[in-house]
Structures are given as C-alpha cells and as structure tokens.
Design an enzyme around this catalytic site. Structure first.
Site: not given
Ligand code: GDP
Ligand code: MN
Length: 392
Positions: A106, A197
């Site tokens: 992530y 993101e």
C-alpha cells in the site's frame, strides 16, 4: 474532483509512475469482447475487466474479474456492466492486460490538514482495507508527515527510501519503490491532487514494482490551473455530487454536507457561523451555501431551489446580514424565490439583520407566506430550524 482508476493510471503514467500496459475503456459488452480479443492476441496471458466507478472495494463487489479467454471476458462484461456498487451503477469498464502478482503493498500521498503539510502512508500489507490493517496491526502502517519546506524541491529520494524501508518492503524492491514514491509525490504536486493512493502497489515475480490500482482526487480550487479539469470529464462517469456540479455551473458557492438543515447565508464567514449555531442546537447542516454579497432575487431563487431539491433537507435556515444589500432587497428576493419555486414541503426560517432589517421583516410579514417563519436572532432561528428538521 475524483478520478476513476483508469484516469488515475493515465495521470500516473504521464508523470513517470510505473503502471500496467495500457488498457481499453469500454461502454458495451461488444467493446469489452473486442478489447479482450486484441489484448490476448497481443500476448497478454489474461485480461482484467474492471468497473470504473468512484468508490472503493470494487473487487469485493464483483467489479474486478480476470479472464483468460474472450468468452470469459464476455461473461464478466455482462455481469459487471450495469452492476450496482455501493449505489454507483457501472457504465464504464476498463479492460487491461493482467499483471502477475508476487506481493501487494500500500502507498499513498495526501494533504495533511492537521499538520499543514503532506502525509505519506506506506504498508507491506496492501490490496486490503488499509483502515482495517491500521486498527489490527498499526505497526504495519508507516505514516510520515512532511512539511512543505522539506518537500519544496519534491520528496527527497533518501526520505522515500527511509519510508519504504521502515514499512519493511523487501530489500529487492526498496530502490524501485522509493523511486516510484518520489514520482508519485511529484505527480501529486504537479497535478494539484489532494490524494494519490495506490492499493495495491504490486511486486511482480520479476521484481518490477507498479501501481495496479489508482485513486486520485484533484483539488477543485486548482481547476483554473488545469483548464478546469475538462480532460477528465468523459461520458458515462458520474459527477462527484450532482448538486455541487449544478451549483458550480450557476456560480453558487455550495458544499454538500451530511445533515438535514439546509443553510443559506450571505458571506462565507456568516455561513460557517450558521453551521456552528445549528450544531450547537443539536442539529446538522445539510449543506454550506453562500449566496454572495448581492443576495438578489435571482441569486436567492437559484440558491433556494438548489437547497430545496436536496432530498436530505427537512428545513431551511436563511441567515442574512444586510450590509450594502438592504433588508428590503433580501426580503423581495425571498418572496420572489418562493413564488417561482411553487409548492415545497420544507419550512424556511429567516433571520434578517443589518441594514434595513426591520423594513425587510415587515415585508415578509405582509407577504404572509405559509412557508416562511421569521426569527429575531440567529440562536432563535437555529433552534426553530433544528426543531422543524427533527419533526418532519
Ligand atoms: P478495488 O477492489 O476497487 O480496490 O480494485 P483493485 O484494482 O485494487 O483490484 C482488486 C484486487 O483484484 C487486487 O487487489 C488484486 O488482487 C486483483 N487484481 C486486480 N488487477 C489484477 C491483475 O492484473 N492481475 C491479478 N492477478 N489480480 C488483479
Ligand atoms: Mn484497490
């Protein structure tokens, strides 16, 4: 403004952030079939069929599917087009050559409003809900707050390396991930994003690191620096909020909020104070709306129409402080607006103060409008509006 995945990948790609090979944007099953045929013929071992909607968790909802044949791609296309994902209907699908995944991480960069800077988040645990990882295993999530001063020339490679190392990404990919983070930060800065993101950031079996998913939000206040972001407005993609889009087209300062009391005032400061006083009375505002200095009949009718068309609005608090705009003009605006709008179920609580407020109040009284309740103070108006919202 939120981008869908394939747009986020386009934005990443032109800023040097590694992404999978380009896919195809499709709106029909036939287009999906043709795209799958082409990618499979060009050497892809599989394609991934992905719903393009402005919400996360598409995979879990059945909106992301792998296909190794054209027939399979057709079946996925049929099930994904028109699928409802958390209230978003899929009208656009992205067909991309599938990537081989060895590991999922992530990585994100976003505005850090609390620290007036930027926040980089990195984790070895990707492809899953990062909030959940943060709750169950906070040590696995590295959060690094950065000041504008230390990133004035971009994110230093040393800092990026430090972040991905601290997140315990494997040694083999640290350098590639650090370089990707530097580019991601540059993209975020250059494109005026508030969020960039990547979940998951993947490591392929050949140790190439790339963005398998992309979630990008652009700063609406910077639209003027990017031709109004028109390049991202394509057919079949929903507006972020239909009422906000309508307000923008009419030049009204409007932000949708979660509550049930519609709020309309003149001047941003007064409107913010109005939100506070509604909250102090136990209510919650359904929106922020600044009618601006003039508060003319036209502006009032447009603004009131917008607020009343929001199904969440149970009552409306109109808070006007007359300055250059006199009380009678404001009252005339409200009267004219109610005439134009015809029947509506909500009550309007009006607090008028400032220049010629008394004259304005008298006009409202004489007009004898069923829907209008006059209040003497801001506090009284807020209490009345909150009570009405709760009753209805
Ligand atoms: P989200 O569910 O909306 O976050 O959509 P993602 O784009 O993140 O995809 C969800 C999951 O599908 C990923 O975490 C991957 O596990 C899987 N996935 C997506 N694209 C591919 C791909 O190209 N190859 C493989 N093997 N899996 C993929
Ligand atoms: Mn994802």
């Amino acid at each position: 403004m939120d981008l869908v995945e394939f747009q986020g990948k386009q934005l990443f790609g032109r800023n040097g952030v590694p992404v999978p090979p380009p896919g195809t944007v499709c709106r029909t099953v036939e287009e999906i079939v043709a795209a799958a045929e082409e990618h499979l013929a060009n050497g892809a071992s599989a394609v991934v069929v992905k719903a393009q909607v402005k919400t996360g968790g598409r995979g879990k909802a059945g909106g992301v599917k792998l296909a190794t044949s054209v027939d399979e791609a057709r079946q996925h296309g049929e099930s994904i087009l028109g699928l409802d994902i958390k209230g978003h209907t899929v009208q656009v699908v992205y067909v991309e050559p599938a990537s081989d995944i060895a590991e999922e991480y992530y990585l994100s960069v976003m505005h850090d409003r609390v620290n007036k800077g930027h926040l980089v988040i990195c984790s070895r645990e990707g492809g899953v809900d990062i909030e959940e990882v943060n709750r169950t295993d906070p040590d696995a999530v590295v959060k690094r707050s950065l000041t504008p001063a230390e990133t004035v020339d971009g994110l230093p490679l040393d800092t990026a390396r430090d972040i991905v190392t601290q997140a315990r990404l494997p040694a083999e990919v640290v350098e590639a991930a650090a370089e990707l983070l530097v580019r991601l930060f540059a993209a975020y800065r250059h494109e005026d994003a508030t969020l960039a993101e990547i979940n998951p950031l993947i490591r392929r079996p050949d140790d190439v690191v790339l963005a398998l998913d992309a979630k990008v939000s652009l700063d609406g206040n910077a639209a003027f620096r990017h031709d109004g972001y028109t390049e991202w407005q394509i057919d079949g993609l929903e507006a972020d909020d239909p009422l906000e889009a309508e307000a923008k087209a009419k030049g009204i300062q409007y932000v949708k909020l979660d509550g049930s009391v519609g709020v309309l005032g003149n001047g941003a400061g007064l409107v913010m104070a109005t939100l506070d006083v509604v909250a102090q009375n136990g209510g919650a505002a359904a929106n922020f709306l600044d009618v601006g200095g003039g508060a003319s009949a036209d502006a009032m009718a447009e603004s009131l129409g917008l607020v009343l068309s929001d199904p969440d609005v149970r009552s409306v608090f109109i808070n006007i402080f007359g300055g250059i705009t006199r009380g009678e003009e404001v009252a005339a605006g409200i009267i004219e607006a109610t005439k134009r709008l015809g029947e509506f179920p909500q009550k309007l609580v009006v607090r008028l103060d400032g220049t010629n407020a008394e004259e304005g109040r008298q006009m409202l009284l004489r007009a004898d409008l069923d829907s209008v309740i006059a209040a003497a103070t801001m506090q009284e108006a807020a209490a009345a509006a909150v009570a009405l919202a709760e009753e209805s």
